[in-house]
Write an enzyme that holds these catalytic residues in place. Structure first.
Site, PDB file in Angstrom:
ATOM      1  CB  CYS A  49      37.304 -26.960   5.662  1.00  0.00           C
ATOM      2  SG  CYS A  49      35.763 -26.788   6.599  1.00  0.00           S
ATOM      3  CB  ALA A  52      36.391 -24.381   9.924  1.00  0.00           C
ATOM      4  NE  ARG A  83      37.333 -19.700  16.563  1.00  0.00           N
ATOM      5  CZ  ARG A  83      37.168 -18.393  16.491  1.00  0.00           C
ATOM      6  NH1 ARG A  83      35.971 -17.854  16.492  1.00  0.00           N
ATOM      7  NH2 ARG A  83      38.212 -17.607  16.398  1.00  0.00           N
ATOM      8  CG  HIS A 182      39.217 -16.150   7.894  1.00  0.00           C
ATOM      9  ND1 HIS A 182      40.552 -16.431   8.048  1.00  0.00           N
ATOM     10  CD2 HIS A 182      38.579 -16.855   8.851  1.00  0.00           C
ATOM     11  CE1 HIS A 182      40.713 -17.266   9.058  1.00  0.00           C
ATOM     12  NE2 HIS A 182      39.526 -17.545   9.559  1.00  0.00           N
TER      13      HIS A 182
HETATM   14  S1  SF4 Z   1      33.806 -29.734   8.001  1.00  0.00           S
HETATM   15 FE1  SF4 Z   1      32.130 -29.938   6.514  1.00  0.00          FE
HETATM   16  S2  SF4 Z   1      32.460 -28.280   5.048  1.00  0.00           S
HETATM   17 FE2  SF4 Z   1      34.396 -28.568   6.151  1.00  0.00          FE
HETATM   18  S3  SF4 Z   1      35.599 -30.025   4.900  1.00  0.00           S
HETATM   19 FE3  SF4 Z   1      34.473 -31.225   6.432  1.00  0.00          FE
HETATM   20  S4  SF4 Z   1      32.590 -31.824   5.360  1.00  0.00           S
HETATM   21 FE4  SF4 Z   1      33.448 -30.121   4.191  1.00  0.00          FE
END
Ligand code: SF4
Length: 530
Positions: A49, A52, A83, A182
């Site tokens: 996402c 991330a 990471r 990014h």
């Molecule tokens: S990791 Fe967190 S911010 Fe990313 S899609 Fe999942 S719940 Fe949403």
């Protein structure tokens, strides 16, 4: 073409219509691909996402800044230490928050009544305990939905403590992948950090390395080589990078771009605002590293630097040549598939070629068309509803700090001499006809392509690794390097050759089929015959 058609014909008509634009079996000069569009629901995409991409990739590795995940605990927990962006203090007393994960750990009441208060309390605690010079606040999914204003909190914190605080609205649902994160991270760094320092480089040739995240120590190997030649590395974005050095990035002479996808926005904005050219380099691969170093020397156009560059290249090649030849003798003629995020699927083809391995399948999770087809395509990319909601910031030349290194005419001359300045040609030109390129690959496509194209080794991520190995094909993680590395530069190439040879020649591959499945264990005679 055969393999692509075989793969696509298994889809229903709606899925077929979408996926056929994302899978290309290369034919020649006019190949195109669809990219940076929504993943199909339920298809088991490998994508992550926006959070991330922002927290996990770009801002999280900045070691002397505290990065707070604002949201429930899951996002912070799963991105904690997974990471391998290594970092250590560069001098005694430098702060390094990389081993930590900071989170507001929102609960249902915070969702109902808002989480800004809790965030500010958390920052008070952080200031008391750690006293950082810089704080990043990264929003997760619920933040945008309940309307917490992380930018306003950041401004209050800056005023209260006299530090730098940046709020990133990188909620996971923004954009279609890590890529949106990014972009959001680049905007925040450009707005509030780059250009705020005034420490000029002392060396004659100074550079920033952009889009290098020091996975397994890759950035350290690059810095070793650059320093040996005589370059000063002002800052690295952002592996083992620091707030203190990124502030001064605008004072360097040249930007080196490793991962084009994640940092090209900063590279372009620094070119416009400060006049710093950017050079697309690749320090993954022996040939690619030599080429990048030679382009840098050509850019600075100083005979002494060119001489030193050649001396270092000769020394480094001499030191690794026996090992490289040994691993090459084991690997030559093998084929590979690579599915990684937004740059490695291209970078690693150079390194694999150094060992005589041909990459016949390649793909990205979240690259854009310019990463496949080259930057010339950018004006023809049509933004869709998902990319339109990611802020584009525009910068103009800084009245005091803008300084053009070369005229437009000189830049053209440098380009004609092979210096890849302010441009990137993408992955396609480096691949041959008949090879397959897949955008936003999924589990089904990975399995099918391994069956039809039969690569000897497959490079991808943790989610695919064990499924691939269970099917009897060697898989190496190309995000985490399977906890090995570095793979960059000259020394990294040897480690990579060793790891690949070790994986392919592991004896266990010959033991997958139990002996009783291939040879009879009972012997006997029928009806009393002798
Ligand atoms: S990791 Fe967190 S911010 Fe990313 S899609 Fe999942 S719940 Fe949403």
């Amino acid at each position: 073409m055969k393999e692509r058609d075989n793969l696509l014909e298994k889809y229903s008509s709606r899925v077929f219509k979408n996926r056929k634009t994302h899978i290309t079996q290369l034919e020649g000069d006019s190949d195109t691909i669809a990219a940076n569009t929504r993943a199909i629901p339920g298809i088991l995409t490998a994508r992550g996402c926006c959070y991330a991409g922002c927290k996990g990739v770009v801002v999280g590795p900045i070691k002397d800044a505290v990065t707070i995940t604002h949201g429930p605990i899951g996002c912070a927990f799963y991105s904690w230490g997974t990471r391998r962006n290594k970092a250590k203090p560069s001098y005694k007393g430098e702060q390094n928050f990389i081993p930590y994960s900071f989170c507001t750990d929102m609960r249902p009441t915070d969702i109902v009544f808002g989480g800004e208060k809790k965030l500010e309390q958390g920052i008070d605690e952080i200031m008391e305990m750690f006293n950082p010079k810089c704080i990043f606040i990264c929003s997760t999914c619920p933040i945008g939905l309940i309307g917490d204003d992380v930018q306003a909190v950041a401004r209050r914190v800056e005023k209260k403590y006299g530090i730098t605080a940046v709020g990133f609205s990188c909620e996971g649902y923004k954009g279609v992948s890590q890529s949106a994160g990014h972009h959001i991270a680049n905007n925040g760094l450009m707005r509030q950090i780059i250009g705020s320092g005034d420490m000029k480089p002392k060396g004659k040739y100074s550079v920033n390395i952009l889009g290098e995240y020091n996975i397994g120590g890759d950035g350290w190997e690059q810095e070793r080589i650059l320093k040996k030649i005589g370059y000063e590395v002002v800052s690295v974005f952002t592996g083992d990078g620091s707030y203190e050095t990124i502030k001064n990035a605008h004072l360097a002479d040249l930007n080196l771009v490793m991962c084009h996808r994640s940092i090209n926005y900063v590279a372009q904005m620094m070119k416009t605002k400060y006049g710093i050219d950017w050079l697309k380099v690749n320090f993954i691969g022996i040939g690619a590293t030599c080429k990048s170093l030679r382009m840098m020397a050509e850019y600075f156009n100083d005979p002494e630097l060119t001489k030193r560059t050649e001396e270092v290249i000769a020394e480094e090649l001499e030191a690794i040549s026996d090992d490289v030849e040994y691993y090459k003798s084991m690997l030559k003629g093998k084929t590979a598939g690579i599915f990684v995020g937004g740059s490695r699927s291209h970078h690693y083809q150079a390194l694999l070629r150094d060992f005589g391995i041909e990459t016949i399948i390649a793909g990205y999770e979240f690259a854009h068309r310019d990463d496949y087809e080259g930057r010339d395509i950018i004006p023809s990319i049509k933004p869709d509803a998902d990319s339109k909601n990611i802020e584009e910031i525009t910068v103009s030349p800084d009245e005091e700090l803008y300084h053009e290194r070369y005229s437009a005419e000189q830049i053209e001359q440098l380009k004609e001499r092979g210096v890849e300045l302010d441009t990137y040609d993408g992955m396609f030109p480096d691949m041959k006809k008949g090879y397959i390129v897949v955008d936003d690959y999924n589990v089904f496509e990975t399995d099918e392509l391994i069956k039809t194209m039969k690569p000897d080794i497959f490079f991808s991520g943790i989610k695919d690794k064990y499924a691939i190995q269970k099917s009897g094909v060697v898989s190496r993680q190309m995000h985490s390097y399977d906890y090995s590395g570095p793979y960059a530069g000259f020394n990294g190439a040897v480690i990579f050759g060793r790891d690949v040879a070790m994986s392919i020649y592991t004896n266990a591959w010959a033991l997958i089929t139990p002996p009783w499945k291939s040879t009879p264990i009972l012997e006997g005679v029928v009806g009393g015959e002798k």
